[in-house]
Write an enzyme that holds these catalytic residues in place. Structure first.
Site, PDB file in Angstrom:
ATOM      1  N   GLU A  25       0.927  -1.130   0.078  1.00 52.57           N
ATOM      2  CA  GLU A  25      -0.214   0.124   0.093  1.00 52.57           C
ATOM      3  C   GLU A  25       0.791   1.325   0.085  1.00 52.57           C
ATOM      4  OE1 GLU A  25      -3.164  -2.087   3.105  1.00 52.57           O
ATOM      5  OE2 GLU A  25      -2.045  -0.343   3.428  1.00 52.57           O
TER       6      GLU A  25
ATOM      7  N   CYS B  34       3.119   8.283   1.955  1.00 54.58           N
ATOM      8  CA  CYS B  34       3.135   7.377   3.133  1.00 54.58           C
ATOM      9  C   CYS B  34       3.563   6.148   2.398  1.00 54.58           C
ATOM     10  CB  CYS B  34       2.080   7.230   3.887  1.00 54.58           C
ATOM     11  SG  CYS B  34       2.321   5.844   5.217  1.00 54.58           S
TER      12      CYS B  34
ATOM     13  N   CYS C 255       5.020  -7.854   7.499  1.00 56.24           N
ATOM     14  CA  CYS C 255       5.886  -7.329   8.389  1.00 56.24           C
ATOM     15  C   CYS C 255       6.023  -8.240   9.557  1.00 56.24           C
ATOM     16  CB  CYS C 255       5.374  -6.057   9.289  1.00 56.24           C
ATOM     17  SG  CYS C 255       6.319  -5.153  10.220  1.00 56.24           S
TER      18      CYS C 255
ATOM     19  N   CYS D  84       2.918  -6.249  15.634  1.00 58.59           N
ATOM     20  CA  CYS D  84       2.325  -5.518  16.688  1.00 58.59           C
ATOM     21  C   CYS D  84       0.744  -5.965  16.684  1.00 58.59           C
ATOM     22  CB  CYS D  84       2.494  -3.939  16.343  1.00 58.59           C
ATOM     23  SG  CYS D  84       4.295  -3.447  16.233  1.00 58.59           S
TER      24      CYS D  84
ATOM     25  N   CYS E 138      -1.747  -3.821  14.760  1.00 52.96           N
ATOM     26  CA  CYS E 138      -1.341  -3.496  13.456  1.00 52.96           C
ATOM     27  C   CYS E 138      -1.807  -4.474  12.399  1.00 52.96           C
ATOM     28  CB  CYS E 138       0.110  -3.163  13.314  1.00 52.96           C
ATOM     29  SG  CYS E 138       0.716  -2.844  11.644  1.00 52.96           S
TER      30      CYS E 138
ATOM     31  N   SER F 210       7.904   4.470  17.347  1.00 50.51           N
ATOM     32  CA  SER F 210       6.727   4.093  17.666  1.00 50.51           C
ATOM     33  C   SER F 210       6.761   3.545  19.049  1.00 50.51           C
ATOM     34  CB  SER F 210       6.157   3.095  16.844  1.00 50.51           C
ATOM     35  OG  SER F 210       5.783   3.604  15.585  1.00 50.51           O
TER      36      SER F 210
ATOM     37  N   CYS G 282      -2.033   1.350   8.628  1.00 50.74           N
ATOM     38  CA  CYS G 282      -1.114   0.378   8.201  1.00 50.74           C
ATOM     39  C   CYS G 282      -1.901  -0.980   7.636  1.00 50.74           C
ATOM     40  CB  CYS G 282      -0.294   0.049   9.238  1.00 50.74           C
ATOM     41  SG  CYS G 282       1.512  -0.475   8.740  1.00 50.74           S
TER      42      CYS G 282
HETATM   43  N1  SAH Z   1       6.853  -0.176  11.327  1.00 52.12           N
HETATM   44  C1  SAH Z   1       7.044   1.128  11.690  1.00 52.12           C
HETATM   45  C2  SAH Z   1       6.218   1.824  10.558  1.00 52.12           C
HETATM   46  C3  SAH Z   1       4.658   1.777   9.989  1.00 52.12           C
HETATM   47  S1  SAH Z   1       3.369   1.608  11.269  1.00 52.12           S
HETATM   48  C4  SAH Z   1       6.755   1.486  12.944  1.00 52.12           C
HETATM   49  O1  SAH Z   1       6.188   0.764  13.643  1.00 52.12           O
HETATM   50  O2  SAH Z   1       6.724   2.879  13.249  1.00 52.12           O
HETATM   51  C5  SAH Z   1       3.265   3.435  11.237  1.00 52.12           C
HETATM   52  C6  SAH Z   1       2.552   3.808  12.530  1.00 52.12           C
HETATM   53  O3  SAH Z   1       1.133   3.584  12.740  1.00 52.12           O
HETATM   54  C7  SAH Z   1       3.187   3.290  13.643  1.00 52.12           C
HETATM   55  O4  SAH Z   1       3.222   4.180  14.769  1.00 52.12           O
HETATM   56  C8  SAH Z   1       2.025   2.168  14.199  1.00 52.12           C
HETATM   57  O5  SAH Z   1       2.422   1.774  15.398  1.00 52.12           O
HETATM   58  C9  SAH Z   1       0.908   2.989  13.757  1.00 52.12           C
HETATM   59  N2  SAH Z   1      -0.096   1.948  13.614  1.00 52.12           N
HETATM   60  C10 SAH Z   1      -0.306   0.809  13.137  1.00 52.12           C
HETATM   61  N3  SAH Z   1      -1.540   0.369  13.143  1.00 52.12           N
HETATM   62  C11 SAH Z   1      -2.402   1.048  13.696  1.00 52.12           C
HETATM   63  C12 SAH Z   1      -3.696   1.346  14.108  1.00 52.12           C
HETATM   64  N4  SAH Z   1      -4.455   0.066  14.026  1.00 52.12           N
HETATM   65  N5  SAH Z   1      -4.228   2.155  14.836  1.00 52.12           N
HETATM   66  C13 SAH Z   1      -3.289   3.261  14.909  1.00 52.12           C
HETATM   67  N6  SAH Z   1      -2.020   3.274  14.552  1.00 52.12           N
HETATM   68  C14 SAH Z   1      -1.429   2.273  14.070  1.00 52.12           C
END
Ligand code: SAH
Length: 363
Positions: free
Chosen positions: A97, A114, A121, A125, A128, A230, A350
């Site tokens: 994406e 972005c 990944c 997390c 995510c 993050s 994400c």
């Molecule tokens: N892997 C990297 C970049 C990708 S995620 C990282 O962890 O920073 C980009 C941001 O979106 C990160 O801060 C991640 O924690 C957040 N994110 C991912 N899924 C999310 C969700 N469902 N709601 C809010 N933030 C989210």
């Protein structure tokens, strides 16, 4: 791990010396390599057939040896006029994406891309969507850069007069950028270089789950990229619950690496904090976060109310919790922004559009 399907090397991502060698291999002259670079990085045109000042024979010889765009746009979702999300299919069928965000700030509109660095990944997390399927593979530098060409096409299509170009780049799409650091740096060299897309490093932000050694490597690469960490939690127990990789890294090592990044680059670090209802959004969390960050040399906080992800078992924070959390941080002297929810309708968190596409029946 799977490999990209096109075995021809990509012209996208080559530096001037690489382009010169490619053009020479195809029987062309040095000035034609400069013309090729102009098309690719100056005009963001990847279609060799459209490069009208290159002789047809040269274009064909290049196409036989090298690829350009290997990805195609398979879906697009718009959230009003502000956000457009593209789902891109790579040559081997994997889907990634890229999101374009438009902000109108008077006479200086911002267009932020972005971009993704991996298909899937490995970080896992809990909140995510990209973590769900695990890591499929790293993106090649060319595949990271292809996202810019799709955005350029989008901006050209919707422009009435001359098409605008991106003003900012955030590496916050699918994947953990620092897990694919070598390819990320190759791509960002092109994004930053005068002969490339020529974005100042300060207009480029790399967001990471927090891999301490890799943060230091990024600092040593010698750019002034913005770094976003993050964080999402204030104790190791709580963070490991949300972010499994924290078990091996730990909060204090991440904060120390981020402080080193600041000292090496003099760039203020951003801490991202996704608020998860009842999990990390209480006044006690806000107090602990303020205490942690007030010791940090220079930073700001980006609060992100969690976008719901089906099946995660996690709840969104209430509006009251977000407001109180923000106020407590401000009162403690922390520089804080709350991210607007404008991407929600287009599944802008994400990996969410990809999840939806994969859930849909095959066409
Ligand atoms: N892997 C990297 C970049 C990708 S995620 C990282 O962890 O920073 C980009 C941001 O979106 C990160 O801060 C991640 O924690 C957040 N994110 C991912 N899924 C999310 C969700 N469902 N709601 C809010 N933030 C989210």
């Amino acid at each position: 791990m799977a490999q990209p399907a096109d075995i021809r090397p990509s012209l996208i991502g080559m530096d001037p010396a690489g382009l010169a060698a490619a053009v020479q291999a195809a029987g062309g002259k040095p000035f034609q390599a400069r013309q090729l670079g102009q098309w690719l990085y100056g005009k963001r045109v990847a279609d060799l057939a459209a490069m009208s000042n290159l002789p047809r024979g040269l274009r064909e010889a290049l196409a036989a040896r090298f690829c350009t765009l290997t990805s195609t746009v398979i879906a697009r979702e718009d959230s009003g006029e502000a956000t457009t999300k593209l789902a891109l299919r790579l040559a081997d069928g994997l889907v990634i994406e890229a999101v374009l965000m438009r902000e109108d700030e008077g006479d200086a509109p911002r267009y932020t891309a972005c971009i993704s660095t991996q298909a899937g990944c490995a970080m896992g997390c809990r909140f995510c969507a990209s973590g769900r399927l695990g890591l499929k593979r790293h993106l090649e530098a060319g595949e990271i850069l292809e996202q810019f060409f799709h955005m350029a096409a989008l901006l050209r299509d919707e422009a009435k007069g001359e098409a605008p170009w991106l003003t900012n780049v955030v590496v916050m799409g699918m994947g953990e950028p620092l897990h694919n650091l070598a390819n990320l740096l190759k791509a960002l060299e092109v994004v930053n270089a005068e002969w490339g897309f020529h974005f100042g490093a300060r207009r480029i932000t790399v967001s990471t789950v927090g891999l301490p050694e890799r943060i230091r490597e990024l600092a040593q690469a010698g750019y002034q990229f913005n770094l976003a960490i993050s964080l999402h939690a204030t104790t190791d127990e709580q963070r490991t619950e949300l972010i499994p990789t924290n078990k091996a890294t730990g909060l204090s090592a991440i904060l120390a690496a981020a402080a080193d990044y600041f000292r090496a680059t003099r760039r203020e670090v951003t801490f991202e904090y996704t608020l998860v209802g009842g999990q990390n959004d209480t006044p006690k969390d806000a107090e602990r976060l303020a205490a942690l960050l007030l010791e940090f040399p220079r930073c700001n906080v980006n609060l992100i109310p969690m976008n719901p992800v089906e099946g995660s078992g996690l709840k969104e924070p209430t509006a009251e919790a977000v407001e109180l959390f923000t106020r407590l941080l401000r009162e403690a002297g922390v520089n804080v922004h709350v991210r607007r929810k404008r991407g929600r309708r287009v599944q802008a968190a994400c990996g969410q559009l990809r999840l939806k596409l994969e859930a849909a029946p095959a066409q």
